[in-house]
Design an enzyme around this catalytic site. Structure first.
Site, mmCIF file in Angstrom:
data_model
loop_
_atom_site.group_PDB
_atom_site.id
_atom_site.type_symbol
_atom_site.label_atom_id
_atom_site.label_comp_id
_atom_site.label_asym_id
_atom_site.label_seq_id
_atom_site.Cartn_x
_atom_site.Cartn_y
_atom_site.Cartn_z
ATOM 1 N N LYS A 273 -31.826 -30.681 12.207
ATOM 2 C CA LYS A 273 -30.982 -29.805 12.331
ATOM 3 C C LYS A 273 -30.814 -28.640 10.756
ATOM 4 C CE LYS A 273 -27.345 -32.260 14.864
ATOM 5 N NZ LYS A 273 -27.223 -31.611 16.059
ATOM 6 N N ARG A 347 -26.981 -38.823 24.678
ATOM 7 C CA ARG A 347 -27.402 -39.043 25.897
ATOM 8 C C ARG A 347 -28.161 -40.372 26.072
ATOM 9 N NH1 ARG A 347 -29.691 -33.436 27.385
ATOM 10 N NH2 ARG A 347 -28.185 -32.882 25.586
HETATM 11 N N1 BES Z 1 -24.077 -34.217 18.135
HETATM 12 C C1 BES Z 1 -24.710 -32.925 18.601
HETATM 13 C C2 BES Z 1 -23.783 -32.197 19.347
HETATM 14 C C3 BES Z 1 -22.741 -31.358 18.440
HETATM 15 C C4 BES Z 1 -22.994 -30.075 17.937
HETATM 16 C C5 BES Z 1 -21.594 -32.079 18.392
HETATM 17 C C6 BES Z 1 -22.084 -29.358 17.286
HETATM 18 C C7 BES Z 1 -20.623 -31.237 17.734
HETATM 19 C C8 BES Z 1 -20.952 -29.841 17.158
HETATM 20 C C9 BES Z 1 -25.646 -33.356 19.585
HETATM 21 O O1 BES Z 1 -26.292 -34.554 19.214
HETATM 22 C C10 BES Z 1 -26.781 -32.550 19.703
HETATM 23 O O2 BES Z 1 -27.399 -32.138 18.606
HETATM 24 N N2 BES Z 1 -27.192 -31.864 20.657
HETATM 25 C C11 BES Z 1 -28.273 -30.801 20.856
HETATM 26 C C12 BES Z 1 -28.764 -30.988 22.291
HETATM 27 C C13 BES Z 1 -30.003 -30.134 22.343
HETATM 28 C C14 BES Z 1 -31.033 -30.628 21.281
HETATM 29 C C15 BES Z 1 -30.469 -30.338 23.606
HETATM 30 C C16 BES Z 1 -27.360 -29.508 20.767
HETATM 31 O O3 BES Z 1 -26.207 -29.326 21.375
HETATM 32 O O4 BES Z 1 -27.917 -28.464 20.022
HETATM 33 MN MN MN Z 2 -27.981 -34.482 18.050
#
Ligand code: BES
Ligand code: MN
Ligand code: ZN
Length: 493
Positions: A273, A347
């Protein structure tokens, strides 16, 4: 905080909250000390104050050499009140009182509500305890800030049985929520998978549900490989936490599983990230905290339901042994998954946890709750949690629960056509469906693992955290889900 219903006022009042419907008069509010009526009226005139809904003004005066805080709060049309509106009214008044350093709060209701006494007592106690919550253990300054000691509801009635029952219930809901908030607010260097398991054990002991945890070796033996893949990059071992409450042992007809996402930290893994995207990722176990909190409340109230809660706790990190993009992993259910993005880790942990709930715990219904997708935040912002389901009738029950607790939910369409997006050429599923409809495809991914069981998926990515206080919520973790799940199960007794 002590919360009670009283009919006798002490000699000195510290803080007074006066709630009044728009058409009423101050004189008609019982027990307000006569000598205060004229200063209040003068203040109202000078401020052109009206008791319209949620209108709030406060001032202080010296009475018998003591400071007295007075808070006026408009109820508007009392017929239009709902439990949730009441909760927000109480929250704003009590927050104002706390900011005025109130110790003893006396609440005078200048209206009779159409909300029943149990619900009234519930939202009164709940809002006070939720507003009074603070996470200040790491603050050296500000430590001794005083907080309200007591809230007295001033009412001329002998029949306080229902009100008091509601107050008790509201306290249970709030305590469980605050416990969840504490877990989420703890930073990831403290709230490790192990620490989360220990916190759940302490809660189990205190509230009276049973708990079991599985360590890495056991998880390997039962082939929870999707879960294990996510945890592999961290030096902290993953932990599976299984909590049970059998409130209806003679009718073991139905077991409801609550599955909470338990990423104690989500760096994104090799699909790392941005710093901005990572900063709040200690809250990626908000779903886990919600199901642990709900277990506490459910056991406290001894609900006549059989519940198992599952948390697959781990950390998504980078190391020489972390999982990669392109990896194909075989989930516990046997379905193979092509890893397109290591940041879509939630997931992978959840699909094994859901399968575990069905196979090992014989769950008949499943609710999962997770900070799952940024797409849910993009779609609904931070006011609504997104829901995907395969059972609209059960969703109706969740809506009823959520509208009582004031935790907004919104259903996303889970049309079969979206499933195309998860197709892989070399495995049964891809772990991401691309840039479109991300909150939906995440839900549909999980749906592949619930078999024919009624299932509700709640994406709390937008609602688990507040960047500033509002309503019942402080800065930081909201504890979203605890009360909604508790209320859902209460409706299923
Ligand atoms: N934990 C994150 C989602 C999240 C984002 C929670 C912002 C709280 C605030 C999750 O694991 C994630 O990183 N999701 C990705 C999925 C994508 C790579 C398909 C996302 O939402 O960017
Ligand atoms: Mn994630
Ligand atoms: Zn995550």
């Amino acid at each position: 905080m002590k919360i009670d219903v009283i009919r006798k006022l002490p000699e000195h009042l510290d803080t007074l909250i006066l709630m009044q419907e728009e058409s009423g008069t101050i004189q008609s509010v019982e027990y307000v000390p006569a000598e205060l009526l004229s200063p209040i009226e003068t203040f109202m005139k000078s401020e052109e104050f009206s008791f319209s809904y949620a209108n709030l003004k406060s001032f202080s005066m010296i009475v018998a050499k003591r400071r007295l805080n007075i808070i006026l709060l408009g109820v508007g049309d009392k017929e239009a009140l709902t439990p949730n509106k009441l909760r927000n009214l109480f929250a704003s008044a009590i927050r104002t009182a706390a900011k005025m350093n109130a110790r003893q709060i006396y609440l005078f209701p200048g209206f009779t509500s159409t909300v029943n006494d149990v619900a009234f007592g519930h939202v009164l106690a709940e809002s006070a305890l939720l507003v009074a919550y603070r996470f200040d253990k790491y603050l050296n300054s500000d430590k001794n800030k005083l907080f309200p000691e007591s809230l007295h509801y001033v009412l001329n009635t002998k029949n306080t049985r229902h009100l008091n029952r509601g107050i008790l219930e509201g306290r249970i809901y709030a305590d469980a929520t605050n416990l969840a908030r504490d877990m989420v607010n703890e930073p990831a260097n403290v709230m490790t998978p192990d620490a989360l398991a220990e916190a759940a054990k302490r809660a189990a002991l205190q509230y009276g549900f049973t708990i079991e945890t599985h360590s890495q070796d056991k998880l390997r033996r039962i082939k929870m490989d999707a879960f294990l893949a996510v945890g592999r990059g961290s030096v902290r071992e993953p932990k599976l936490i299984i909590m049970r409450f059998n409130g209806n042992p003679d009718k073991r007809q139905e077991c409801i599983a609550l599955v909470g996402k338990g990423l104690t930290y989500d760096s994104g893994g090799y699909c790392i990230k941005t710093p901005q995207g990572m900063v709040n990722m200690k809250n990626d176990m908000g779903g886990a905290a919600a199901v642990i909190g709900a277990m506490c409340a459910i056991s406290s109230m001894k609900l006549k339901v059989n519940v198992v809660a599952i948390v697959a706790a781990c950390e998504n990190m980078i190391s020489g042994d972390a999982y990669r993009t392109g990896d194909i992993i075989t989930s516990m259910a046997g379905k193979t998954i092509e890893v397109i993005n290591t940041d879509a880790e939630g997931r992978l942990t959840l699909c094994d946890a859901i399968h575990y709930a069905i196979e090992k715990e014989h769950a008949d219904r499943i609710v999962d709750i997770a900070t799952l997708t940024g797409a849910a935040v993009a779609a609904l912002g931070n006011q609504f949690s997104a829901v995907v389901t395969n059972n609209d009738a059960w969703l109706e029950q969740l809506k009823t629960a959520a509208s009582f607790t004031g935790e907004n939910i919104w259903q996303l369409p889970a049309h079969d056509e979206y499933k195309e997006l998860l197709k892989s050429d070399i495995a049964d599923l891809k772990n991401v469906g691309g840039p479109m409809g991300g909150a939906i495809t995440a839900g549909l991914f999980l749906r592949e693992f619930v078999q024919d069981k009624p299932w509700l998926h709640i994406d709390i990515a937008g609602t688990a955290l507040k960047d500033k206080e509002s309503g019942i919520n402080p800065y930081g973790a909201t504890g979203v889900g605890v009360r909604m799940l508790t209320s859902l199960l209460k409706g299923m007794e």
